[in-house]
Design an enzyme around this catalytic site. Structure first.
Site, PDB file in Angstrom:
ATOM      1  N   ASP A 117       0.845  -1.189   0.000  1.00 43.75           N
ATOM      2  CA  ASP A 117       0.000   0.000   0.000  1.00 43.75           C
ATOM      3  C   ASP A 117       0.879   1.237   0.000  1.00 43.75           C
ATOM      4  O   ASP A 117       1.794   1.363   0.820  1.00 43.75           O
ATOM      5  CB  ASP A 117      -0.915   0.006   1.225  1.00 43.75           C
ATOM      6  CG  ASP A 117      -2.027   1.034   1.106  1.00 43.75           C
ATOM      7  OD1 ASP A 117      -2.582   1.180   0.009  1.00 43.75           O
ATOM      8  OD2 ASP A 117      -2.357   1.670   2.118  1.00 43.75           O
ATOM      9  N   HIS A 124      -3.667  14.150   0.854  1.00 43.07           N
ATOM     10  CA  HIS A 124      -3.929  13.278   1.997  1.00 43.07           C
ATOM     11  C   HIS A 124      -2.768  13.324   2.989  1.00 43.07           C
ATOM     12  O   HIS A 124      -2.972  13.481   4.200  1.00 43.07           O
ATOM     13  CB  HIS A 124      -4.154  11.841   1.518  1.00 43.07           C
ATOM     14  CG  HIS A 124      -4.238  10.843   2.635  1.00 43.07           C
ATOM     15  ND1 HIS A 124      -5.271  10.817   3.543  1.00 43.07           N
ATOM     16  CD2 HIS A 124      -3.391   9.831   3.000  1.00 43.07           C
ATOM     17  CE1 HIS A 124      -5.081   9.839   4.421  1.00 43.07           C
ATOM     18  NE2 HIS A 124      -3.942   9.230   4.108  1.00 43.07           N
ATOM     19  N   GLU A 185     -10.219   4.005   3.778  1.00 45.04           N
ATOM     20  CA  GLU A 185      -9.310   4.712   2.882  1.00 45.04           C
ATOM     21  C   GLU A 185      -9.746   4.410   1.455  1.00 45.04           C
ATOM     22  O   GLU A 185      -9.690   3.257   1.007  1.00 45.04           O
ATOM     23  CB  GLU A 185      -7.858   4.306   3.116  1.00 45.04           C
ATOM     24  CG  GLU A 185      -7.327   4.772   4.460  1.00 45.04           C
ATOM     25  CD  GLU A 185      -5.830   4.586   4.616  1.00 45.04           C
ATOM     26  OE1 GLU A 185      -5.231   3.831   3.821  1.00 45.04           O
ATOM     27  OE2 GLU A 185      -5.259   5.191   5.539  1.00 45.04           O
ATOM     28  N   GLU A 187      -9.215   4.121  -2.174  1.00 42.61           N
ATOM     29  CA  GLU A 187      -8.011   3.931  -2.966  1.00 42.61           C
ATOM     30  C   GLU A 187      -8.333   3.294  -4.314  1.00 42.61           C
ATOM     31  O   GLU A 187      -9.452   2.834  -4.558  1.00 42.61           O
ATOM     32  CB  GLU A 187      -7.005   3.033  -2.230  1.00 42.61           C
ATOM     33  CG  GLU A 187      -6.622   3.520  -0.840  1.00 42.61           C
ATOM     34  CD  GLU A 187      -5.427   2.773  -0.275  1.00 42.61           C
ATOM     35  OE1 GLU A 187      -4.640   2.190  -1.070  1.00 42.61           O
ATOM     36  OE2 GLU A 187      -5.280   2.749   0.963  1.00 42.61           O
ATOM     37  N   ASP A 219      -8.886   0.301   1.989  1.00 41.36           N
ATOM     38  CA  ASP A 219      -7.933  -0.211   2.978  1.00 41.36           C
ATOM     39  C   ASP A 219      -8.379   0.255   4.361  1.00 41.36           C
ATOM     40  O   ASP A 219      -7.989   1.324   4.829  1.00 41.36           O
ATOM     41  CB  ASP A 219      -6.524   0.289   2.654  1.00 41.36           C
ATOM     42  CG  ASP A 219      -5.457  -0.510   3.371  1.00 41.36           C
ATOM     43  OD1 ASP A 219      -5.638  -1.721   3.549  1.00 41.36           O
ATOM     44  OD2 ASP A 219      -4.431   0.081   3.755  1.00 41.36           O
ATOM     45  N   ARG A 223      -7.446   3.663  13.380  1.00 39.42           N
ATOM     46  CA  ARG A 223      -6.534   4.779  13.612  1.00 39.42           C
ATOM     47  C   ARG A 223      -5.925   4.779  15.013  1.00 39.42           C
ATOM     48  O   ARG A 223      -4.771   5.179  15.191  1.00 39.42           O
ATOM     49  CB  ARG A 223      -7.268   6.104  13.369  1.00 39.42           C
ATOM     50  CG  ARG A 223      -7.812   6.279  11.975  1.00 39.42           C
ATOM     51  CD  ARG A 223      -6.728   6.370  10.929  1.00 39.42           C
ATOM     52  NE  ARG A 223      -7.284   6.632   9.599  1.00 39.42           N
ATOM     53  CZ  ARG A 223      -6.574   6.628   8.476  1.00 39.42           C
ATOM     54  NH1 ARG A 223      -5.266   6.385   8.535  1.00 39.42           N
ATOM     55  NH2 ARG A 223      -7.154   6.879   7.315  1.00 39.42           N
ATOM     56  N   GLN A 226      -3.296   1.987  15.121  1.00 42.51           N
ATOM     57  CA  GLN A 226      -2.186   2.406  14.269  1.00 42.51           C
ATOM     58  C   GLN A 226      -1.334   3.489  14.948  1.00 42.51           C
ATOM     59  O   GLN A 226      -0.104   3.457  14.883  1.00 42.51           O
ATOM     60  CB  GLN A 226      -2.723   2.928  12.942  1.00 42.51           C
ATOM     61  CG  GLN A 226      -1.652   3.349  11.943  1.00 42.51           C
ATOM     62  CD  GLN A 226      -2.249   3.854  10.640  1.00 42.51           C
ATOM     63  OE1 GLN A 226      -3.442   3.724  10.400  1.00 42.51           O
ATOM     64  NE2 GLN A 226      -1.418   4.437   9.804  1.00 42.51           N
ATOM     65  N   LYS A 239      -3.824  -1.958  10.253  1.00 41.94           N
ATOM     66  CA  LYS A 239      -4.156  -1.993   8.837  1.00 41.94           C
ATOM     67  C   LYS A 239      -4.376  -3.406   8.303  1.00 41.94           C
ATOM     68  O   LYS A 239      -4.983  -3.571   7.239  1.00 41.94           O
ATOM     69  CB  LYS A 239      -3.008  -1.357   8.032  1.00 41.94           C
ATOM     70  CG  LYS A 239      -2.689   0.068   8.418  1.00 41.94           C
ATOM     71  CD  LYS A 239      -3.690   1.045   7.869  1.00 41.94           C
ATOM     72  CE  LYS A 239      -3.455   1.264   6.395  1.00 41.94           C
ATOM     73  NZ  LYS A 239      -4.345   2.292   5.831  1.00 41.94           N
ATOM     74  N   THR A 243      -8.685  -5.572   3.895  1.00 45.51           N
ATOM     75  CA  THR A 243      -8.605  -4.690   2.731  1.00 45.51           C
ATOM     76  C   THR A 243      -9.621  -5.216   1.732  1.00 45.51           C
ATOM     77  O   THR A 243      -9.524  -6.376   1.308  1.00 45.51           O
ATOM     78  CB  THR A 243      -7.197  -4.695   2.107  1.00 45.51           C
ATOM     79  OG1 THR A 243      -6.248  -4.243   3.075  1.00 45.51           O
ATOM     80  CG2 THR A 243      -7.145  -3.809   0.874  1.00 45.51           C
ATOM     81  N   GLU A 344      -9.771  12.626   7.801  1.00 47.07           N
ATOM     82  CA  GLU A 344      -9.677  13.951   7.195  1.00 47.07           C
ATOM     83  C   GLU A 344     -11.033  14.653   7.165  1.00 47.07           C
ATOM     84  O   GLU A 344     -11.125  15.858   7.420  1.00 47.07           O
ATOM     85  CB  GLU A 344      -9.153  13.845   5.768  1.00 47.07           C
ATOM     86  CG  GLU A 344      -7.768  13.261   5.632  1.00 47.07           C
ATOM     87  CD  GLU A 344      -7.492  12.906   4.189  1.00 47.07           C
ATOM     88  OE1 GLU A 344      -7.075  13.791   3.428  1.00 47.07           O
ATOM     89  OE2 GLU A 344      -7.718  11.736   3.811  1.00 47.07           O
TER      90      GLU A 344
END
Length: 390
Positions: A117, A124, A185, A187, A219, A223, A226, A239, A243, A344
């Site tokens: 990834d 971002h 996420e 992607e 993905d 948080r 992580q 993570k 996925t 975000e």
């Protein structure tokens, strides 16, 4: 060219798209099909009837055998399928093998070999840097010199529609429990078809020789887990739990009209990254949470190109294998309504993250070679409560 398949002409899944997937129908074994309109064409019996040299690859439970055949065969098969679906003289042979989407079960399309990834969106990376380092530099010193990435876990790549169990783990301060900051996420994923030799880097200009197609990719990210674990070695359990990718793999050839110039790279990347010689993709994404569109990230704003990611992935001699998957990293644009993660979108709001039962869908659209638009495979997942760990 116009297809004779009812309802397909002018749709987002016309003959300028033709994504591949793995489906099963009426209790039969999973096998390879191609989407046209709201139908799946069962390729195996048609290829056998026409004695196609590679007919056996359509009988497999994944796309890997087809992808391993390489670029020349990929192009030849696409031309053959296009002919089947546009030539009225082929209709009697093909039509009995068109199965309505509503009648099939879709499966994970690729047997994933390795998963990497990236972190290729400047917007971002800047947003995340400002959230976590408000008094420091948003981008770390290496970010504009190389496509930053990490190795993920191939065994937890799942097909769209697979429930996502809320992960548990250690959180800041060393406590343990279910993640309270479960995120997404948005992607784009790139699937490798043709492998490479160990010790031999893949050049940026060999992208189309090795990459078979693209998938929608989410993905999922915990948080809080992580944040506690990633220093100094990067993402791990926050993570690796899931996925999600789309059921459909859109061939690279379907994106011929979607290539665009990169926004600009400063400083100029090193020669192995092909400065000025690679392009981005004009793909629009929609992030949908519980039926509401919450963001529309544009892939065309990505700083690093797909070819540069591939070149960096292999520049140390790391080999490619058929079924390798690499993600772009979160797609975010310059405006608040173009952010590809809830971190975000909420900008520090602890209520912005996912609750149990929430469902997330990512949708993708790109220019088609016939002048209209094509849709890439969408990705959906719903959050289930955390499992008991003992």
């Amino acid at each position: 060219m116009t297809t004779w398949v009812e309802g397909a002409a002018g749709s987002l899944f016309d003959v300028d798209n033709l994504p591949y997937g793995v489906f099963s129908h009426a209790g039969e074994e999973p096998r390879v099909g191609v989407r046209i309109g709201d139908h799946v064409l069962d390729l195996a019996p048609v290829a056998a009837a026409e004695m196609l040299d590679v007919h056996h690859v359509f009988e497999e439970r994944s796309l890997n055998a087809l992808m391993a055949e390489g670029r020349r065969v990929r192009a030849s098969v696409r031309t053959w399928i296009t002919g089947l679906l546009t030539d009225e003289t082929e209709r009697d042979l093909v039509e009995p093998h068109l199965v309505p989407l509503a009648d099939v079960t879709m499966h994970l399309p690729v047997e994933v070999a390795d998963y990497v990834d990236f972190y290729a969106s400047e917007h971002h990376a800047t947003n995340v840097g400002r959230i976590f380092r408000p008094d420091g530099e948003a981008l770390l010193p290496n970010w504009k010199h190389l496509p930053v990435g990490y190795h993920g876990r191939a065994g937890t790549v799942v097909a769209s529609g697979t429930p996502v169990v809320r992960p548990s783990g250690q959180k800041p301060g060393g406590g343990f429990g279910p993640s309270a900051r479960l995120d997404i996420e948005a992607e784009l994923g790139f699937v490798v078809g043709t492998p490479s030799e160990l010790g031999t880097p893949v050049s940026y200009d060999a992208f189309a020789d090795h990459v078979f197609g693209v998938v929608g990719l989410n993905d999922w990210s915990a948080r809080d887990i992580q944040a506690w674990e990633y220093v100094p070695l990067g993402p791990f359990l926050g993570k690796s739990f899931a996925t999600s990718i789309s059921h459909w793999v859109t061939p690279i050839e379907a994106l011929d009209a979607a290539w665009v110039d990169l926004p600009g790279q400063d400083p100029e990347p090193l020669p192995y990254l092909g400065p000025g010689a690679t392009k981005g993709l004009d793909i629009d994404v929609e992030v949908v949470v519980n039926g509401d569109v919450v963001s529309r990230p544009p892939f065309r704003t990505m700083y690093w190109s797909p070819a540069q990611m591939l070149a960096h992935l292999t520049v140390n001699g790391a080999s490619l294998r058929t079924g390798d998957l690499y993600g772009s990293g979160t797609i975010s644009g310059p405006s608040p309504d173009q952010r590809g993660s809830l971190l975000e979108i909420g900008w520090g709001d602890e209520t912005a993250f996912l609750a149990d039962g929430d469902e997330v869908t990512l949708r993708y659209k790109a220019p088609g070679t016939s002048g209209g638009a094509i849709a890439l495979g969408e990705v959906t997942g719903a959050v289930q409560p955390a499992a008991t760990w003992r």
